[in-house]
Design an enzyme around this catalytic site. Structure first.
Site, PDB file in Angstrom:
ATOM      1  N   TYR A 142       0.619  -0.943   0.164  1.00 12.90           N
ATOM      2  CA  TYR A 142       0.433   0.006   0.411  1.00 12.90           C
ATOM      3  C   TYR A 142       0.519   1.156   0.192  1.00 12.90           C
ATOM      4  O   TYR A 142       0.562   2.110  -0.617  1.00 12.90           O
ATOM      5  CB  TYR A 142      -1.265   0.201   1.199  1.00 12.90           C
ATOM      6  CG  TYR A 142      -2.257  -0.353   0.864  1.00 12.90           C
ATOM      7  CD1 TYR A 142      -2.547  -1.925   0.485  1.00 12.90           C
ATOM      8  CD2 TYR A 142      -3.178  -0.231   1.430  1.00 12.90           C
ATOM      9  CE1 TYR A 142      -3.452  -2.574   0.508  1.00 12.90           C
ATOM     10  CE2 TYR A 142      -4.490  -1.129   0.981  1.00 12.90           C
ATOM     11  CZ  TYR A 142      -4.647  -2.115   0.918  1.00 12.90           C
ATOM     12  OH  TYR A 142      -5.671  -2.565   0.583  1.00 12.90           O
ATOM     13  N   LYS A 187       3.369 -15.277   2.264  1.00 11.13           N
ATOM     14  CA  LYS A 187       3.501 -16.519   0.810  1.00 11.13           C
ATOM     15  C   LYS A 187       4.609 -16.436   1.097  1.00 11.13           C
ATOM     16  O   LYS A 187       5.395 -16.309  -0.162  1.00 11.13           O
ATOM     17  CB  LYS A 187       3.012 -15.191  -0.173  1.00 11.13           C
ATOM     18  CG  LYS A 187       2.337 -16.050  -1.543  1.00 11.13           C
ATOM     19  CD  LYS A 187       1.211 -16.975  -1.559  1.00 11.13           C
ATOM     20  CE  LYS A 187       1.782 -18.212  -2.940  1.00 11.13           C
ATOM     21  NZ  LYS A 187       1.391 -19.015  -2.743  1.00 11.13           N
ATOM     22  N   ASP A 219      -2.980 -17.973   0.347  1.00 12.99           N
ATOM     23  CA  ASP A 219      -4.376 -18.525  -0.442  1.00 12.99           C
ATOM     24  C   ASP A 219      -5.033 -20.412   0.770  1.00 12.99           C
ATOM     25  O   ASP A 219      -5.610 -20.359   0.370  1.00 12.99           O
ATOM     26  CB  ASP A 219      -3.791 -19.439  -1.318  1.00 12.99           C
ATOM     27  CG  ASP A 219      -2.095 -20.684  -1.920  1.00 12.99           C
ATOM     28  OD1 ASP A 219      -1.517 -20.664  -0.344  1.00 12.99           O
ATOM     29  OD2 ASP A 219      -1.791 -21.360  -2.388  1.00 12.99           O
ATOM     30  N   ASP A 243      -6.336  -6.984   3.961  1.00  9.92           N
ATOM     31  CA  ASP A 243      -7.629  -5.877   3.364  1.00  9.92           C
ATOM     32  C   ASP A 243      -8.887  -7.576   2.771  1.00  9.92           C
ATOM     33  O   ASP A 243      -9.553  -7.597   3.035  1.00  9.92           O
ATOM     34  CB  ASP A 243      -6.965  -5.603   2.327  1.00  9.92           C
ATOM     35  CG  ASP A 243      -8.497  -4.456   1.950  1.00  9.92           C
ATOM     36  OD1 ASP A 243      -9.310  -3.862   1.932  1.00  9.92           O
ATOM     37  OD2 ASP A 243      -8.138  -5.105   0.770  1.00  9.92           O
ATOM     38  N   ASP A 247     -12.130  -9.250   4.484  1.00  8.83           N
ATOM     39  CA  ASP A 247     -13.357  -8.611   3.872  1.00  8.83           C
ATOM     40  C   ASP A 247     -14.112 -10.124   3.671  1.00  8.83           C
ATOM     41  O   ASP A 247     -15.430  -9.750   4.246  1.00  8.83           O
ATOM     42  CB  ASP A 247     -13.499  -8.222   3.090  1.00  8.83           C
ATOM     43  CG  ASP A 247     -13.530  -7.029   2.201  1.00  8.83           C
ATOM     44  OD1 ASP A 247     -12.723  -6.234   3.846  1.00  8.83           O
ATOM     45  OD2 ASP A 247     -13.682  -7.086   1.712  1.00  8.83           O
TER      46      ASP A 247
HETATM   47  C1  IPM Z   1     -10.343  -1.113   4.283  1.00  5.50           C
HETATM   48  C2  IPM Z   1     -10.927  -0.512   2.229  1.00  5.50           C
HETATM   49  C3  IPM Z   1      -9.395   0.218   2.291  1.00  5.50           C
HETATM   50  C4  IPM Z   1      -8.024  -0.631   2.111  1.00  5.50           C
HETATM   51  C5  IPM Z   1      -9.650   1.192   1.320  1.00  5.50           C
HETATM   52  C6  IPM Z   1     -10.794   1.496   0.513  1.00  5.50           C
HETATM   53  C7  IPM Z   1      -8.623   2.014   0.901  1.00  5.50           C
HETATM   54  O1  IPM Z   1     -10.308  -1.304   1.845  1.00  5.50           O
HETATM   55  O2  IPM Z   1     -10.239  -0.256   5.546  1.00  5.50           O
HETATM   56  O3  IPM Z   1      -9.618  -2.355   3.848  1.00  5.50           O
HETATM   57  O4  IPM Z   1      -7.571  -1.508   1.205  1.00  5.50           O
HETATM   58  O5  IPM Z   1      -7.162  -0.442   3.655  1.00  5.50           O
HETATM   59 MG    MG Z   2     -10.763  -3.323   2.673  1.00  2.00          MG
END
Ligand code: IPM
Ligand code: MG
Length: 352
Positions: A142, A187, A219, A243, A247
């Protein structure tokens, strides 16, 4: 206790969910006799429209001066052009880096009352799960060097021992108060930065002999999360893997609208935000689930202010509302009473 909180509503549903987080905060203030001074500042798409930048200097300065930052969500279709020079996400990344919040803590657990909302089969979910993803937040790909080179483009994943050590300690310290298992996700079969990650985490693990360290390739971790989520306690990982995996971890709980997060650095100041986005499709309709924001307020009280009882009071209020079958639309199921954003916020506040 007197604390100063910078509040960023952001875009989309940000305004609505922050209003409910603040409602709950005011209730805590009243009930426990604290003073929370709120300073509303702008960031994201709304700041781009007004000032031409996602994170105005005054916003960063106000956040740095505060004891904690409460954030709704940023972004929306209006600012969605990925080639644009100025984007709402820059505000978020700039704030994380500017506040030196290198540790992102994202709990993902199933609420008993919501187990039916999980996309996983009953046989998998029946043991429940309670995972915390500890994501490195101010390094890695990032923030590494990136650019264009003729008709190629590149991004760089780079981690130093120092960066890995400090995030690893956050994970191991958390694990000490939990089930004492850390899965470090990397990884290392391919990436040199992952090999350094693994080596360094192993060294830090020696400081925590009671904690079991399991190395897992990313993975496989993605697969194990849906195969047997109950095996995980703390998942320690890099910025990008975290990240993605957070999710995934949130979705298997049933609703991303329930998950809170904390980002902390060396001191007690932290940045607290729901992990979901600004949901422009339902903005302004009183439909958004405010619970992730309300639980982020609870994390703020606990982690930045040390107010454990107050935080637990919020968690209990959320639980009791869910147990009584009240839901926002995203987590509604047969027989549940569907409430709007404000009604949900009010009900939770009432039960505090
Ligand atoms: C998160 C989001 C952010 C990230 C984006 C919006 C830049 O996906 O907070 O997980 O990737 O960190
Ligand atoms: Mg995210």
């Amino acid at each position: 206790m007197v604390k100063n909180i910078a509040v960023i509503e952001g875009d989309g549903i940000g305004i609505e969910i922050i209003a409910e987080g603040v409602r709950v905060l005011k209730k805590i203030e009243e009930k426990f006799g604290h003073t929370f001074n709120l300073n509303y500042v702008e960031m994201g798409g709304c700041a781009i429209d007004k000032y031409g930048v996602a994170l105005p200097d005054e916003t960063l300065a106000a956040c740095k001066a505060a004891d904690a930052v409460l954030l709704g969500a940023v972004g929306g279709p209006k600012w969605d052009d990925p080639t644009a020079k100025v984007r709402p996400e820059q505000g978020l990344l700039g704030l994380r880096a500017g506040l030196e919040c290198f540790a992102n803590i994202r709990p993902a657990k199933v609420y008993k009352a919501l187990a039916a909302a999980s996309p996983l089969k009953d046989s998998i979910i029946s043991d429940g799960f309670d995972i915390v993803v500890v994501r490195e937040l101010t390094g890695g790909i990032y923030f590494g060097e990136r650019g264009r080179d003729g008709d190629s483009a590149y991004d760089t994943e780079k981690y130093s021992v120092y960066e890995i050590e400090r995030i690893a300690r956050v994970a191991f310290n958390l694990a000490m108060g939990r089930k004492k298992i850390v899965h470090s996700v990397d990884k290392a079969n391919v990436l040199e930065s992952s090999r350094l990650w693994r080596e360094t985490v192993a060294k830090v693990a020696k400081e925590y002999p009671e904690v079991e360290l399991v190395n897992m390739l990313v993975d496989n971790a993605a697969m194990q999360l849906v195969r047997n989520p109950a095996q995980f306690d703390v998942m320690l990982t890099s910025n990008m893997f975290g990240d993605i995996l957070s999710d995934e971890a949130s979705q298997i709980t049933g609703s991303i609208g329930m998950l809170a997060s904390a980002s902390t650095g060396a001191g007690t100041r932290g940045l607290y935000e729901p992990i979901h986005g600004s949901a422009p499709d339902i903005a302004g309709q009183n439909k958004a689930n405010p619970i992730a924001t309300i639980l982020s307020v609870a994390m703020m009280l606990d982690i930045s202010f040390g107010l454990k009882e107050e935080a637990a009071t919020i968690d209990n209020a959320v639980n009791s509302v869910l147990e009584d079958n009240y839901r926002t639309i995203d987590i509604a199921s047969e027989g549940s009473v569907v409430l709007g954003t404000q009604e949900m916020g009010k009900l939770i506040a009432e039960r505090i």
